[in-house]
Structures are given as structure tokens and as C-alpha cells.
Design an enzyme around this catalytic site. Structure first.
Site, PDB file in Angstrom:
ATOM      1  N   CYS A   1       0.686  -1.075   0.062  1.00 33.69           N
ATOM      2  CA  CYS A   1      -0.139  -0.446   0.381  1.00 33.69           C
ATOM      3  C   CYS A   1       0.648   1.442  -0.216  1.00 33.69           C
ATOM      4  O   CYS A   1       0.206   2.506  -0.028  1.00 33.69           O
ATOM      5  CB  CYS A   1      -1.149  -0.038   1.648  1.00 33.69           C
ATOM      6  SG  CYS A   1      -2.281  -1.459   1.227  1.00 33.69           S
TER       7      CYS A   1
ATOM      8  N   HIS B   1      -2.943   6.633   2.892  1.00 31.17           N
ATOM      9  CA  HIS B   1      -3.546   5.310   1.977  1.00 31.17           C
ATOM     10  C   HIS B   1      -5.265   5.170   2.859  1.00 31.17           C
ATOM     11  O   HIS B   1      -5.974   5.345   4.061  1.00 31.17           O
ATOM     12  CB  HIS B   1      -2.550   4.067   2.568  1.00 31.17           C
ATOM     13  CG  HIS B   1      -3.213   2.652   2.244  1.00 31.17           C
ATOM     14  ND1 HIS B   1      -3.544   2.895   0.441  1.00 31.17           N
ATOM     15  CD2 HIS B   1      -3.497   1.953   2.761  1.00 31.17           C
ATOM     16  CE1 HIS B   1      -4.254   1.132   0.877  1.00 31.17           C
ATOM     17  NE2 HIS B   1      -3.613   0.912   2.300  1.00 31.17           N
TER      18      HIS B   1
ATOM     19  N   ASN C   1     -10.296  -0.543  -0.274  1.00 33.45           N
ATOM     20  CA  ASN C   1      -8.549  -0.421  -0.204  1.00 33.45           C
ATOM     21  C   ASN C   1      -8.745  -1.083  -1.113  1.00 33.45           C
ATOM     22  O   ASN C   1      -8.702  -2.385  -1.472  1.00 33.45           O
ATOM     23  CB  ASN C   1      -8.666  -0.828   0.996  1.00 33.45           C
ATOM     24  CG  ASN C   1      -6.937  -1.460   1.212  1.00 33.45           C
ATOM     25  OD1 ASN C   1      -5.725  -1.046   0.352  1.00 33.45           O
ATOM     26  ND2 ASN C   1      -6.982  -1.999   2.535  1.00 33.45           N
TER      27      ASN C   1
HETATM   28  C1  LIG Z   1      -9.362  -5.036   9.883  1.00 34.12           C
HETATM   29  C2  LIG Z   1     -10.667  -3.930  11.094  1.00 34.12           C
HETATM   30  C3  LIG Z   1     -11.758  -3.050  10.229  1.00 34.12           C
HETATM   31  C4  LIG Z   1     -11.270  -4.500  12.632  1.00 34.12           C
HETATM   32  O1  LIG Z   1     -11.489  -3.859  12.429  1.00 34.12           O
HETATM   33  P1  LIG Z   1     -11.560  -3.647  14.291  1.00 34.12           P
HETATM   34  O2  LIG Z   1     -12.003  -2.508  15.146  1.00 34.12           O
HETATM   35  O3  LIG Z   1      -9.951  -3.544  14.694  1.00 34.12           O
HETATM   36  O4  LIG Z   1     -12.005  -4.974  14.539  1.00 34.12           O
HETATM   37  P2  LIG Z   1     -11.402  -5.813  15.972  1.00 34.12           P
HETATM   38  O5  LIG Z   1     -10.178  -6.768  15.221  1.00 34.12           O
HETATM   39  O6  LIG Z   1     -11.367  -5.430  17.026  1.00 34.12           O
HETATM   40  O7  LIG Z   1     -12.816  -6.398  16.388  1.00 34.12           O
HETATM   41  C5  LIG Z   1     -13.802  -5.973  17.334  1.00 34.12           C
HETATM   42  C6  LIG Z   1     -14.830  -6.720  16.587  1.00 34.12           C
HETATM   43  O8  LIG Z   1     -15.544  -7.518  15.854  1.00 34.12           O
HETATM   44  C7  LIG Z   1     -15.335  -8.492  15.388  1.00 34.12           C
HETATM   45  N1  LIG Z   1     -15.643  -8.488  13.923  1.00 34.12           N
HETATM   46  C8  LIG Z   1     -14.041  -8.848  13.647  1.00 34.12           C
HETATM   47  N2  LIG Z   1     -13.930  -8.197  12.527  1.00 34.12           N
HETATM   48  C9  LIG Z   1     -15.327  -8.714  11.921  1.00 34.12           C
HETATM   49  C10 LIG Z   1     -16.160  -8.308  10.799  1.00 34.12           C
HETATM   50  N3  LIG Z   1     -15.784  -8.784   9.624  1.00 34.12           N
HETATM   51  N4  LIG Z   1     -17.576  -8.241  10.846  1.00 34.12           N
HETATM   52  C11 LIG Z   1     -18.323  -8.628  11.971  1.00 34.12           C
HETATM   53  N5  LIG Z   1     -17.464  -7.986  13.347  1.00 34.12           N
HETATM   54  C12 LIG Z   1     -15.572  -8.444  13.261  1.00 34.12           C
HETATM   55  C13 LIG Z   1     -14.672  -9.247  16.240  1.00 34.12           C
HETATM   56  O9  LIG Z   1     -14.848 -10.223  16.937  1.00 34.12           O
HETATM   57  C14 LIG Z   1     -14.819  -7.890  17.751  1.00 34.12           C
HETATM   58  O10 LIG Z   1     -16.065  -9.144  18.417  1.00 34.12           O
HETATM   59  P3  LIG Z   1     -15.989  -8.725  19.807  1.00 34.12           P
HETATM   60  O11 LIG Z   1     -15.637  -7.167  20.265  1.00 34.12           O
HETATM   61  O12 LIG Z   1     -17.588  -9.308  20.042  1.00 34.12           O
HETATM   62  O13 LIG Z   1     -15.018  -9.806  20.567  1.00 34.12           O
HETATM   63  C15 LIG Z   1      -9.896  -2.403  11.392  1.00 34.12           C
HETATM   64  O14 LIG Z   1      -9.260  -3.413  12.651  1.00 34.12           O
HETATM   65  C16 LIG Z   1      -8.297  -2.044  10.432  1.00 34.12           C
HETATM   66  O15 LIG Z   1      -8.824  -2.086   8.853  1.00 34.12           O
HETATM   67  N6  LIG Z   1      -7.048  -2.189  10.595  1.00 34.12           N
HETATM   68  C17 LIG Z   1      -6.271  -1.393   9.713  1.00 34.12           C
HETATM   69  C18 LIG Z   1      -6.466  -2.114   8.511  1.00 34.12           C
HETATM   70  C19 LIG Z   1      -5.191  -1.715   7.880  1.00 34.12           C
HETATM   71  O16 LIG Z   1      -4.870  -0.103   7.349  1.00 34.12           O
HETATM   72  N7  LIG Z   1      -4.506  -2.004   7.007  1.00 34.12           N
HETATM   73  C20 LIG Z   1      -3.597  -1.891   6.144  1.00 34.12           C
HETATM   74  C21 LIG Z   1      -3.142  -2.680   5.545  1.00 34.12           C
HETATM   75  S1  LIG Z   1      -3.911  -3.040   3.988  1.00 34.12           S
END
Ligand SMILES: CC(C)(COP(=O)(O)OP(=O)(O)OC[C@H]1O[C@@H](n2cnc3c(N)ncnc32)[C@H](O)[C@@H]1OP(=O)(O)O)[C@@H](O)C(=O)NCCC(=O)NCCS
Length: 333
Positions: free
Chosen positions: A123, A258, A289
Site C-alpha cells: 500500500c 492510504h 482499499n
Molecule cells: C480490520 C479492521 C477493520 C477491524 O476492525 P477493529 O475495530 O480493529 O475490529 P477488531 O478486530 O478489534 O474486532 C472488534 C469486534 O468486531 C468483531 N469483528 C472482527 N471482524 C469482523 C467483521 N469482519 N465483521 C463483523 N465483526 C467483526 C470481532 O470479533 C470483535 O468482536 P468482540 O468485540 O465481540 O470481540 C481494522 O482493524 C483495520 O482496519 N485495521 C487496519 C487495516 C489496515 O490499515 N491495513 C493496512 C494494510 S492494507
């Protein structure tokens, strides 16, 4: 007698002449993806800002998207295609390891026999490739460059992968870079942290796939790890890029991070204390993304929607698998 060899040198400065863009043909809504990952439209909107993502039809390749974006950038640049002597495509999703996408793109847009190579910095790929084009032109190694970020990430998505499947889209963004009378591509702040290589990337190797030890390799990530790294470390990188360019946040016309997550974008804006006047790219809402393509795609759209940005300063920052990062300030064409 000691022989000396001749050396080249180029213009003192470079600038971006024009942008081009191509998105996957389909706007895929959240509801189409939530089934296999036990998610919901509401969760995806709240946690990422994504409403739809662009995805290409099976017959459109990443190379097709790259060609369309590059051709538009050249057509808008006022530079003839046969004057382009360097084509760099930043990508992680070429479905063949070789030949490169860039050689094919150079030929298709009428820039054969330009030097051509692909760059893999995920990215951050577009910011890396732009840094290279700027440096190579100033060194006199090339005169005019096309820099493309192009991805068909839907080829490397597992629809059941909850950590990432719903984030990814397909598209390409391109620029033409050439000589400038004034500085218009600021110093690049870039780097990597390979100790975090496991945080985001492919879940298997091609040889494991060949040997039947793994399914078709697809993307996965440790979302919260990447999220925290982006929010804490990347803001410092963004500040360093402003400093290196000798400007402050209030001098910016636009901010193009990004397009990974709207919450990350909003957190950046807050921590950088961007004034209201700075227009922030939020292309993720309808494009998703698109890795290396996300920054030029988002900038292309900003220029379409806000033509008054022309001539203004934009801070761009890319970050992702590696982990790698790159940032620079550019003057918008
Ligand atoms: C992937 C992403 C959207 C997940 O969001 P988050 O807020 O971190 O979510 P978490 O993984 O902490 O999970 C929070 C809750 O949502 C749930 N969850 C995780 N993924 C889920 C999904 N796809 N759909 C629904 N629920 C989901 C988890 O089980 C957790 O539930 P709980 O609170 O009951 O335990 C986020 O972490 C993200 O954008 N990360 C960075 C991405 C990035 O910059 N990538 C760069 C390289 S391309």
C-alpha cells in the site's frame, strides 16, 4: 592514464503533470459480502467507512486497469506517449510473477521501448514509485515517467477471511512525472519494519499451493495490530514529510492518506491538527482499499470534485504489508 566515464544529470526539480484512474466495473455493496464472514452492513460502515467497493469483472485484469489509468494520465499530460522513457507499476496483485505489468503497459500506451519495471511495496507502492521516478529524472536517467499503482485484489481475496475480505477493491491510478521549474515533489520519508512482516500479507506461498499444502494464497491481516501501528507510527511519518518539505499542516490544500480505514484517516486528521480548509480524501467509502492504487485513485477523484485544488499542496502517505511506509508532499497539477 585513468579513464573517466561520462555521467548524466537532469533537471533540478520534477512535478506531476496529470492523473489518470480506472476502477473495477462493479460497485459491490457490503450486503453482498457479509454472509461468509458473519458481519453486517452496519458493522462494516461503522468500523471502516466502506459502503461499496469497486471490483473488476473476471475478464478485466490488473494490467488492463493499469493501462487505462496510464493512458488517461498521458492524454491529460500534454506529453506524447513516445516521450515517456520510464514506466513503473506498483502492484502486489499481478497474477503472473513475470513478465512485469509495466512492460506490457508501456507497450500498450505507445511508450515502447521505455524502461519498465514493477515495484512491490504494497500500500506504500505508489509513494515508493513516485520517489523513484522523481530521483531518476533528476539524475538524468529518465526524462518523463509514468507511475502507476494497480491492483486486482479480488483475485487474492478469500470471501470467508473475516480480517480483510470486505476491505479490498480493484483499480488503478496513474501519474505522468517530468521536469519542473520549481520544486513540486517533496522529499520522500520512507522505510520498513520487517519484524512485523506477519501482520499483513499472503497466508501461504505459491510453492505450498503447488505442493497441495495450502489453498490458493489470499490476503489476511492482524487488523488491530496494523490499525495501532498506522495510527501511532504513521502520524510521525506524515509529520516528518511535512517537515522535510518545509511546510506545516495549515499550508496544505489536501490530505491523501492510504485508503485503509476511514477511522484511521479521521484519526490522522485529528492528530495532524488539519484545519477545516484541508480537503481530506475519503475515496474508501465507494472504492474500498485498493493497496498501491489507493492514493492516486483518491487524488484523481479529489481533482475531479474540487478543481480549485489545482496548484495546491497535498500530503500523501502510504503504509502496509512489509511493513512499509512512504510519504511526501506534492504540488497538485
Ligand atoms: C480490520 C479492521 C477493520 C477491524 O476492525 P477493529 O475495530 O480493529 O475490529 P477488531 O478486530 O478489534 O474486532 C472488534 C469486534 O468486531 C468483531 N469483528 C472482527 N471482524 C469482523 C467483521 N469482519 N465483521 C463483523 N465483526 C467483526 C470481532 O470479533 C470483535 O468482536 P468482540 O468485540 O465481540 O470481540 C481494522 O482493524 C483495520 O482496519 N485495521 C487496519 C487495516 C489496515 O490499515 N491495513 C493496512 C494494510 S492494507
Amino acid at each position: 592514464m585513468t579513464l573517466t566515464i561520462q555521467q548524466t544529470s537532469g533537471p533540478a526539480y520534477t512535478r506531476i503533470y496529470a492523473y489518470g484512474a480506472a476502477r473495477g466495473e462493479n460497485a459491490v455493496p457490503n450486503d453482498d459480502l457479509v454472509g461468509p464472514i458473519d458481519s453486517s452492513d452496519e458493522w462494516i460502515r461503522q468500523r471502516t467507512g466502506i459502503v461499496t467497493r469497486s471490483r473488476a469483472v473476471p475478464t478485466t485484469s490488473a494490467t488492463d486497469l493499469a493501462t487505462a489509468a496510464a493512458a488517461e494520465a498521458v492524454a491529460r499530460s500534454g506529453i506524447e506517449a513516445d516521450q515517456i522513457d520510464l514506466v513503473i507499476v506498483a502492484t502486489i496483485s499481478n497474477s503472473r510473477q513475470t513478465p512485469s505489468m509495466s512492460a506490457i503497459v508501456a507497450d500498450r500506451i505507445g511508450s515502447n521501448p521505455a524502461a519498465a519495471y514493477d515495484a512491490n511495496a504494497a500500500c506504500a507502492g505508489f509513494t515508493y514509485a513516485l520517489a523513484q521516478a522523481d530521483a531518476l529524472i533528476r539524475a538524468g536517467v529518465a526524462h518523463y515517467a509514468v507511475v502507476v499503482g494497480a491492483e486486482k485484489l479480488s483475485d487474492v481475496v478469500d470471501p470467508t477471511e473475516r480480517s480483510i475480505s470486505f476491505l479490498l477493491g480493484d483499480g488503478a491510478g496513474a501519474v505522468v512525472v517530468g521536469p519542473s521549474d520549481t520544486p513540486a515533489i517533496g522529499p520522500t520519508v520512507w522505510g520498513s519494519d520487517g519484524s512485523k512482516a506477519d501482520a499483513v500479507g499472503m497466508n501461504a506461498t505459491l510453492t505450498e499451493f503447488r505442493d497441495g499444502e495450502a489453498a490458493w494464497p489470499t490476503l489476511r491481516q492482524e487488523g488491530p495490530t496494523v490499525f495501532r501501528w498506522a495510527v501511532w507510527e504513521m502520524v510521525k511519518v506524515a509529520r516528518r514529510a511535512l517537515e522535510a518539505a518545509g511546510i506545516s499542516a495549515s499550508d496544505l490544500a489536501a490530505f491523501v492518506p492510504h485508503q485503509a480505514n476511514l477511522r484511521i484517516i479521521d484519526e490522522f486528521a485529528k492528530q495532524l491538527r488539519l484545519p477545516e480548509s484541508v480537503i481530506i480524501a475519503r475515496d474508501i467509502e465507494t472504492t474500498g482499499n485498493t493497496s498501491a492504487a489507493s492514493i492516486p485513485l483518491a487524488t484523481h477523484r479529489l481533482l475531479e470534485e474540487h478543481p480549485e485544488l489545482s496548484g495546491g499542496l497535498a500530503l500523501q502517505i502510504g503504509f502496509g504489508a512489509g511493513l512499509v511506509f512512504g510519504a511526501q508532499v506534492v504540488v497538485l497539477p
